[in-house]
Scaffold this motif. Structure first.
Motif, PDB file in Angstrom:
ATOM      1  N   GLU A 117       7.486 -21.344 -10.002  1.00 38.01           N
ATOM      2  CA  GLU A 117       8.580 -20.711  -9.285  1.00 38.01           C
ATOM      3  C   GLU A 117       9.351 -19.759 -10.189  1.00 38.01           C
ATOM      4  OE1 GLU A 117      12.291 -22.122  -6.479  1.00 38.01           O
ATOM      5  OE2 GLU A 117      11.309 -23.535  -7.799  1.00 38.01           O
ATOM      6  N   SER A 156      10.692 -18.986  -1.704  1.00 38.98           N
ATOM      7  CA  SER A 156      12.015 -18.489  -2.041  1.00 38.98           C
ATOM      8  C   SER A 156      12.463 -17.528  -0.939  1.00 38.98           C
ATOM      9  CB  SER A 156      11.960 -17.757  -3.389  1.00 38.98           C
ATOM     10  OG  SER A 156      11.146 -16.619  -3.256  1.00 38.98           O
ATOM     11  N   ALA A 210       7.075 -26.112  -5.789  1.00 40.83           N
ATOM     12  CA  ALA A 210       8.193 -25.266  -5.357  1.00 40.83           C
ATOM     13  C   ALA A 210       7.889 -24.628  -4.000  1.00 40.83           C
ATOM     14  CB  ALA A 210       8.417 -24.169  -6.395  1.00 40.83           C
ATOM     15  N   GLU A 260       3.754 -19.968  -7.754  1.00 39.71           N
ATOM     16  CA  GLU A 260       3.694 -21.028  -8.751  1.00 39.71           C
ATOM     17  C   GLU A 260       3.367 -20.398 -10.097  1.00 39.71           C
ATOM     18  OE1 GLU A 260       2.273 -24.819  -6.036  1.00 39.71           O
ATOM     19  OE2 GLU A 260       0.979 -24.115  -7.644  1.00 39.71           O
ATOM     20  N   VAL A 318      10.585 -13.460  -7.583  1.00 33.92           N
ATOM     21  CA  VAL A 318      10.237 -14.412  -8.653  1.00 33.92           C
ATOM     22  C   VAL A 318      11.104 -14.088  -9.867  1.00 33.92           C
ATOM     23  CG1 VAL A 318       8.381 -15.323 -10.072  1.00 33.92           C
ATOM     24  CG2 VAL A 318       7.884 -14.403  -7.790  1.00 33.92           C
ATOM     25  N   ARG A 368       4.599 -18.250  -1.222  1.00 31.20           N
ATOM     26  CA  ARG A 368       5.233 -19.022  -2.302  1.00 31.20           C
ATOM     27  C   ARG A 368       4.548 -18.709  -3.622  1.00 31.20           C
ATOM     28  NH1 ARG A 368       2.078 -23.800  -2.928  1.00 31.20           N
ATOM     29  NH2 ARG A 368       0.467 -23.827  -1.309  1.00 31.20           N
TER      30      ARG A 368
END
Lengths: 668, 291
Positions: free
Chosen positions: A241, A537, A534, A239, A323, A237
């Protein structure tokens, strides 16, 4: 008769029970000739002994026939079910093989994968069916798929299908597969059987009910023999997002060790122009998170990935994320007349304009629906609480300077979940001069100030403020007044709400005029978004990848290519000509959506994390629900339901052979 | 006597036989002077005794020199020397073809040839009758080397024939034998013992010495282990299916009973009975004549 033969394929060998009789008949019919001088005495002897020998021969024949029959039946491995009603042994059989084709079946055990072993079990099962029996194979993936739409007696084709099948990288839909199998068997006449061939992965099968209606036999065949060990990336993940160009993006890579030994492993990050590796120590059955910071490049999708050294189960050793890098942040400012500091909104606008990477939008109504990264509320009285809540849920960070009203305080408590301390009500106070101090000097907000290059973020004097805004829980104060009143605090579980209690009007404060104000303000905007929590994705294998482009395009202009450049079929999605999707489920990897050969978007398809844990259910769990279970062709005795008859038959066969020997000895 | 090479009379056998003497226990009557003393007194060169004359004696035997000295009539008696007449009965039925290396017939032929040679070597006369259920070949008594050659030829050209009927063959042969002598019957005696001995009775009445040689192969005395087998009778072609393991003991007992019956009947009638196994040397059989 509640008897199930595990080796039903050997039923034909029952004919061997006639062997002693045939040997007896043919041996007597054409024994070898022996020219002898005179049969006078032989004939006399035979005549005298025949009276005793004849019944003895029949007894021997009977004993031999029964012994052979018992031994053959023992090899068929019969089980007797005292309660479970099943069909007749020699009825027509209808068998649906549910074969687990999920990602965990790619694990290698011994010389073959679990899936290969499962296909071999299917072939073995099919070979045991007669020409009048019907069967079908149901591949259990994210969407179960049957080889034939209905049961068929084309067993040869099914065997070919089992030979050609490949394992997927998807999770399995167990309940739909079982339902589909029952549908296939619904109108079948004769014995109805479902054979589930799987590794019975603990993470996927634990607690799954596999009850079947009366009259349907369920057999579970477990093809996982050992505790396969694995290390895999279960999440990647980023950060924030959706960073802006030049912003630092933190990649969090969660790694899990599914083995009883601690392991060292290297994690290789790749994102934009950055390549990094990190060593991670994983405890037994432990997890760790590797972190990497990359800089967001040009606006557009930025693909990032994390990888481990390949192990025996390579499917989960790499993970991708996309991203979206944007040129600027969308910051909306909502201002009300009740704001006690009339210069606040204007100061915010000026500061945002000075930053350059934020685009200010005026918000006239909170429920307008325009997407925002940050919503700044100046003098919020609590109106539009639901709209603020929904925006926060959509990932919008909120910076709020509330109006000095009880309703405003209640609204803040409602949207953040933070509880105000009991005491005096929220009110605007113009009082003696106060200074600020850092409440949490380790907070991300002050990270750039730790080296002293940007000054002291708490520098300044303030002579007005809101009082009564103290918080008991779900609150993380960043700046506070010298008497402990919060000046800047993050509220809520995901800290997406920032409590602003800092006047900027020159009448009450010189804080906004300090050189440190703009860096601090920029850091506040950057860090308030980073704490939105978040998730990962991308999509999981088995789901179709989708893309939505900004302008209309023909289907022929859009292509989807994997990381090797191979094209994947694309279909249009929606009628507006902007939505597209992959026609087939995709394997894990990074896929590029191209418009006229130019990449315009990426789809990251990742390995389903649930499939990384290769541990299998214990045998007792597999047999739950009155199912007969076998492990790689070897019987797991279900003592509660089934009684193995073959040891008794074996003993009976041996006993009959001993009796036959006894009769022979008596004769001699 | 010349020693030509015969199938059943090999030179090495002849050398052995030269050490044998065919000496039957009983003296038999003959028309030629021979090596065997007869109980009958008669003219010969060997003095026996003097005895007083009794009326009816042949006056030709009175010793007149004794009468001149004693004035009494004494008869001078001499032992009469006569020749042996041996009659060999050889069973040549199909059952005699049983056995391996040699067959029973070959074994019996060896024995018959040696016996004939031995008789002829003592200047005695020998006849040969080859029979199955009837007389197939008959060689009248003779004592010349030519006769031996004829006998050997008969034996060599002989093959196993039909069913056995020892009794019938003996009945048919009876008129052919003019003089009494020694009767040697070589057979496997697959016939009713009572019928055989009934047929031998006329011979006994005429004073024949009778020797029975019961020829059996080892496989007939004790059945070979052949499992389940179809026994095909070599004489009748009849089939009997039996498991050798199951009948072996009973068969052995039946054969022993048959031999015992023959031996008892023979002993009762003063006939010599000898069991001859084909896996033993036939020279041993000559011991029977020495008794």
């Amino acid at each position: 008769m509640n008897v199930v033969f595990l080796n039903a394929a050997l039923t034909g060998f029952l004919a061997l029970a006639l062997l002693p009789l045939l040997v007896h008949l043919f041996a007597r019919a054409r024994p070898p000739e022996y020219r002898f001088s005179s049969n006078t005495f032989i004939r006399r002897v035979v005549r005298e002994t025949m009276r005793v020998r004849k019944p003895r021969e029949w007894l021997l024949l009977l004993l031999r026939t029964l012994a052979v029959l018992a031994l053959i039946l023992a090899f068929l491995r019969p089980f007797w079910f005292p309660q479970k009603p099943v069909g007749g042994v020699f009825q027509k059989r209808n068998v649906v093989f549910i074969v687990d084709a999920t990602a965990s079946m790619a694990a290698v055990e011994g010389a073959q994968t679990r899936f290969s072993a499962a296909c071999a079990e299917v072939a073995h099962g099919l070979s045991g069916l007669s020409a009048s029996d019907t069967a079908d194979i149901l591949w259990m993936r994210a969407a179960p798929e049957a080889v034939f739409p209905a049961l068929s007696n084309n067993l040869r084709y099914l065997q070919d299908a089992a030979r050609r099948a490949t394992v997927s990288s998807e999770t399995g839909a167990i309940a739909p597969a079982l339902k589909r199998a029952l549908d296939l068997l619904e109108n079948a006449e004769g014995r109805r059987e479902i054979r589930v061939i799987s590794d019975f992965q603990q993470s996927a099968w634990a607690g799954v009910e596999t009850a079947v209606p009366k009259g349907v036999e369920l057999q579970k065949i477990q093809v996982s023999h050992e505790e396969a060990r694995n290390t895999g990336i279960i999440r990647l993940r980023c950060e924030p997002e959706s960073p802006v160009t030049g912003e630092e993006v933190v990649l969090f890579c969660d790694i899990r060790n599914y083995s009883p030994q601690a392991r060292h492993c290297s994690v290789y990050f790749s994102g934009g122009e950055t390549r990094q590796s990190q060593e991670v120590l994983l405890g037994e059955w432990g997890a760790a998170t590797a972190v990497c910071r990359v800089k967001a490049g040009r606006p557009g999708p930025m693909a990032v990935s994390a990888a481990l050294d390949e192990d025996n189960f390579p499917g989960d050793d790499k993970r991708w994320a996309v991203v979206p890098v944007r040129e600027s942040l969308r910051v909306g400012i909502y201002e009300t007349p009740e704001c006690p500091d009339p210069a606040l909104a204007a100061t915010w606008r000026k500061a945002l304009a000075a930053l350059g990477w934020a685009r200010v939008e005026k918000v006239s109504a909170l429920d307008s629906g325009d997407p925002l990264d940050i919503l700044m509320l100046a003098g919020w009285t609590g109106e539009g609480t639901e709209a603020v809540q929904s925006r926060m849920q959509a990932g919008t960070a909120v910076i709020c300077f509330p109006a000095p009203t009880a309703a405003a305080l209640a609204a803040v408590a409602k949207v953040t979940g933070a509880a105000p301390e009991p005491g005096p009500a929220l009110r605007w106070e113009e009082a003696a001069e106060h200074t600020l101090r850092l409440a949490d000097n380790k907070a991300d907000l002050f990270r750039i100030f730790t080296q002293g290059n940007y000054g002291d973020p708490s520098r300044g004097h303030l002579r007005a403020r809101l009082t009564g805004g103290r918080w008991r829980e779900n609150a993380a104060p960043l700046l506070e007044y010298d008497d402990g009143v919060p000046a800047l605090a993050r509220l809520g579980k995901n800290a997406a709400f920032t409590w602003w209690n800092l006047p900027v009007d020159a009448r009450w404060s010189d804080w906004a005029g300090q050189a440190e104000f703009i860096p601090l303000f920029g850091e506040l905007l950057a860090t308030c978004r980073a704490r939105t929590g978040a998730g990962e994705s991308g999509i999981e294998a088995g789901e179709p990848a989708t893309a939505r482009i900004e302008h209309e395009a023909l289907l022929s202009e859009i292509t989807l290519a994997d990381d090797t450049g191979a094209a994947c079929p694309v279909v249009a999605k929606g009628a507006d000509g902007r939505g597209f999707a992959s026609r087939d489920p995709l394997k894990p990897g990074l896929y590029a959506w191209n418009f006229r050969q130019t990449p315009i978007a990426y789809s990251a398809v990742n390995f389903p994390a649930i499939e990384s844990d290769l541990r299998a259910l214990p045998a007792a769990e597999v047999t739950r629900g009155n199912a007969l279970a076998t492990l790689g062709g070897h019987l797991l005795q279900d003592a509660n339901t089934a009684t193995p008859l073959w040891p008794w038959l074996l003993a009976l066969g041996c006993l009959l052979l001993v009796a036959e020997g006894g009769v022979l000895l008596c004769k001699d | 006597m010349s020693k030509p090479a015969y199938k059943y009379l090999r030179p090495e056998d002849i050398r052995k036989l030269e050490n044998f003497e065919f000496a039957p226990r009983a003296l038999v009557e003959g028309y030629l002077a021979g090596a065997h003393r007869s109980r009958q007194r008669g003219s010969s060169i060997e003095f026996h005794e003097y005895r007083q004359y009794t009326p009816g004696d042949d006056k030709a035997f009175i010793d007149w020199r004794v009468y001149a000295r004693t004035d009494r009539y004494y008869l001078r008696t001499h032992n009469l020397e006569t020749n042996l007449e041996g009659h060999i009965f050889l069973d040549s039925s199909a059952s005699m073809g049983f056995g391996n290396n040699p067959t029973k017939l070959e074994y019996a032929s060896f024995f018959a040839a040696a016996l004939a040679y031995l008789i002829l070597a003592n200047n005695d006369r020998v006849s040969l009758q080859i029979f199955d259920d009837k007389i197939r070949h008959y060689a009248p008594p003779g004592s010349t080397s030519l006769h031996l050659q004829h006998l050997m030829h008969l034996l060599e050209t002989n093959q196993p024939g039909n069913q056995t009927s020892v009794a019938e063959a003996l009945r048919r042969a009876y008129p052919l034998l003019k003089r009494k002598g020694t009767l040697v019957v070589i057979s496997d005696f697959f016939d009713e013992p009572a019928a055989i001995f009934h047929a031998l009775s006329p011979y006994l009445h005429r004073g024949f010495r009778i020797h029975l040689f019961h020829i059996l192969a080892p496989g007939e005395i004790d059945l070979e282990q052949r499992g389940l087998a179809a026994f095909v009778d070599m004489e009748t072609r009849g089939r009997v299916i039996a498991h050798t393991g199951g009948i072996r003991q009973a068969y052995r007992e039946a054969m022993e009973a048959h031999q015992r019956g023959l031996r008892q009947l023979a002993a009762r009638k003063g006939i010599h009975y000898t069991l001859a196994r084909t896996d033993t040397s036939y020279f041993n059989l000559f011991d029977q004549f020495a008794q």
